[in-house]
Design an enzyme around this catalytic site. Structure first.
Site, short mmCIF file in Angstrom:
data_model
loop_
_atom_site.label_atom_id
_atom_site.label_comp_id
_atom_site.label_asym_id
_atom_site.label_seq_id
_atom_site.Cartn_x
_atom_site.Cartn_y
_atom_site.Cartn_z
N CYS A 215 -18.98 3.25 10.12
CA CYS A 215 -19.30 3.88 11.08
C CYS A 215 -20.54 3.79 11.65
O CYS A 215 -20.65 3.45 13.13
CB CYS A 215 -19.06 5.84 10.84
SG CYS A 215 -17.26 6.15 10.57
N LYS B 42 0.85 -1.04 0.06
CA LYS B 42 -0.08 0.04 -0.06
C LYS B 42 0.95 1.17 -0.03
O LYS B 42 0.83 2.27 -0.75
CB LYS B 42 -0.72 -0.22 1.31
CG LYS B 42 -2.22 0.81 1.25
CD LYS B 42 -2.89 0.37 2.55
CE LYS B 42 -3.86 1.49 2.76
NZ LYS B 42 -4.70 1.14 4.01
N ALA C 81 -35.50 8.02 3.39
CA ALA C 81 -35.89 6.72 3.63
C ALA C 81 -35.17 5.81 2.64
O ALA C 81 -34.94 5.91 1.52
CB ALA C 81 -37.62 6.33 3.50
C1 UDX Z 1 -20.86 8.79 8.34
C2 UDX Z 1 -21.05 10.31 8.77
O1 UDX Z 1 -21.96 10.85 7.98
C3 UDX Z 1 -19.58 11.03 9.08
O2 UDX Z 1 -19.87 12.14 9.80
C4 UDX Z 1 -18.85 9.89 9.82
O3 UDX Z 1 -17.50 10.42 10.11
C5 UDX Z 1 -18.62 8.59 9.44
O4 UDX Z 1 -19.88 8.16 9.19
P1 UDX Z 1 -20.51 7.52 5.98
O5 UDX Z 1 -20.67 6.44 6.75
O6 UDX Z 1 -19.26 7.84 4.97
O7 UDX Z 1 -20.32 8.76 7.06
O8 UDX Z 1 -21.74 7.91 5.02
P2 UDX Z 1 -22.89 8.76 5.08
O9 UDX Z 1 -23.26 9.55 4.02
O10 UDX Z 1 -23.41 9.34 6.23
O11 UDX Z 1 -24.18 7.45 4.86
C6 UDX Z 1 -24.06 6.36 5.92
C7 UDX Z 1 -25.25 5.36 5.75
O12 UDX Z 1 -26.57 6.14 5.82
C8 UDX Z 1 -25.28 5.06 4.25
O13 UDX Z 1 -25.53 3.67 4.09
C9 UDX Z 1 -26.37 5.96 3.53
O14 UDX Z 1 -26.78 5.35 2.16
C10 UDX Z 1 -27.58 5.92 4.53
N1 UDX Z 1 -28.24 7.18 4.74
C11 UDX Z 1 -27.84 8.43 4.82
C12 UDX Z 1 -29.62 6.95 4.39
O15 UDX Z 1 -30.03 5.69 4.52
N2 UDX Z 1 -30.50 8.06 4.60
C13 UDX Z 1 -30.05 9.28 4.90
O16 UDX Z 1 -31.01 10.18 4.64
C14 UDX Z 1 -28.65 9.34 4.69
#
Ligand code: UDX
Length: 432
Positions: A258, A35, A250
């Protein structure tokens, strides 16, 4: 400033590249020699829009190495961005963080602030500081600061350059000053707290967002039953600034590295202290159930999927990432395969990772059209732009039986009215 970063995952690498962009001299450390070699060539080992370009611009201030001792020895600030994966009981595994702390203790020859970006349970940084000080090989002054990361995958560079806030969890004025200096090039609100509050801000923020998603998903399921439209409902709610219009989409639940991990970790901690967070427990349960929505819905249309050709659009947990962690596709596809379905999957960047789980059981398609050709059912797991750009006619013309189950509400209902395509999405009723 001279900065070292431990770990070159999403958090570590993006932080390193952005800090180099701010003018700091940054050495990124990783245990994986292959990497490191890739990054030396200016290639990002992760798919993250804009990252490689920013790396290229700042290569003169970026060094990549496996030699942690030389990286940590004279660093003014060391960031820890290694993983804290979930253990079987839901608690966070701190072994990688502890390992880096021990390496820093063995190597450090100057005063230094060690910044923990990895998400760690509340109180961990106190213990890490003690462990570090107890094991120092040289008589230097060292302090731990908590600086939680809020970037989202797919928009990580933008999120870091334009974060809503920078949280600094510090126990001294000195640590605060050093970190303010690190971030001097960014025009973002800085929230200074003690370390434990900073650790809690990270969990409480992620878990609140997860809860918001589970809440809107439950409302969506009820909308479907009672004839309301979740998108109209969310829009109507979102105008209230106390609610806000973000994270009210939804769908088939949250995935990623995370939300699933951090909800379980905070739930574990709260239960351990006899203060179980019932709201978070509910968010987790709702999400586990929501992820199975599409396979459950498929039984409205077919008693059995035995021998049926099923097109799957999207494998990753969200668009603009090749990350599959906790992706709904990973819980649905095994069920489809068990049911005897013939799965034809398309994803623009997630296929090579998916092949590690399913090398032969799935037909991976080069194009959406190839996946849809003669399909008897289409399941949409990820709202990739190419999927959202599809027309109802494409489904009708290519599919043998045009039934589309959309787990991400990629289309308006009007797009499917009177098209001969059965369009069944989340929280909006079925259109034919
Ligand atoms: C998230 C947090 O947003 C970020 O602040 C933290 O540091 C890490 O976790 P991430 O996991 O990269 O980031 O993606 P995010 O865009 O938040 O989406 C997470 C999940 O929630 C995805 O599966 C997404 O599809 C879902 N989601 C998000 C929904 O189902 N509905 C929404 O309205 C928003």
């Amino acid at each position: 400033m001279k900065i070292a970063i431990a770990g070159t995952g999403y958090v570590g690498l993006v932080t390193g590249v952005v800090l180099a962009h701010l003018g700091h001299h940054v050495t990124c450390v990783d245990v994986d020699e292959a990497k490191v070699e890739t990054m030396r060539k200016g290639i990002s080992p992760i798919y993250e829009p804009g990252l490689e370009e920013l790396m290229a611009e700042n290569m003169s201030r970026l060094t990549f190495t496996t030699d942690y001792a030389s990286a940590y020895r004279d660093a003014e600030v060391i960031y820890i961005g290694v993983g804290t994966p979930e253990k079987k009981d839901g608690s966070a595994n701190l072994s990688y963080v502890n390992q880096v702390i021990d390496q820093i203790a063995a190597s450090l020859e100057r005063d230094c602030i060690v910044v923990v970006k990895s998400t760690v349970p509340i109180g961990t940084n106190d213990k890490l500081e003690q462990r570090l000080r107890d094991n120092l090989a040289h008589p230097v002054s060292v302090e731990i600061a908590s600086n939680p990361e809020f970037l989202s995958q797919g928009t990580a560079v933008k999120d870091t350059l334009h974060a809503a806030r920078i949280v600094l969890g510090v126990e001294s004025r000195h640590a605060e000053q050093v970190l303010r200096q690190v971030y001097a090039g960014l025009d973002q609100p800085i929230v200074v707290t003690n370390r434990r509050s900073a650790e809690m801000i990270k969990y409480a923020s992620n878990d609140f967002l997860a809860l918001k998603i589970s809440y809107i998903n439950e409302i969506a399921n009820l909308c479907e039953l009672l004839g309301a439209d979740i998108q109209d409902v969310a829009r109507g709610m979102g105008f209230d600034p106390r609610i806000g219009n973000k994270f009210l989409n939804a769908g088939i639940g949250y995935g990623g590295s995370c939300f699933p991990k951090d909800t379980k970790a905070l739930h574990w901690v709260s239960s351990y202290h006899d203060r179980e967070l019932k709201t978070i427990k509910a968010a987790i349960e709702v999400n586990d159930r929501q992820k199975l929505l599409l396979v459950k819905k498929s039984h409205k249309y077919y008693d059995s999927l035995e021998g049926k050709k099923v097109a799957v659009l999207g494998l990753t947990f969200k668009p603009e990432t090749d990350d599959l962690r906790e992706a709904p596709s990973l819980v649905n596809i095994p069920i489809l395969l068990d049911d005897g379905a013939k799965v034809y999957a398309w994803d623009p960047v997630g296929v090579s990772n998916y092949k590690r789980f399913y090398p032969n059981e799935i037909t991976y398609c080069q194009s959406i059209e190839q996946a849809l050709q003669d399909a008897e059912l289409c399941l949409i797991f990820t709202e990739w732009a190419d999927v959202k750009a599809l027309k109802a006619e494409t489904f009708r013309q290519l599919m043998k039986t045009p039934i589309v189950l959309d787990g991400r509400n990629c289309f308006s209902l009007d797009q499917f009215r009177d098209t001969g395509v059965v369009y069944d999405s989340v929280g909006r009723g079925v259109v034919k």
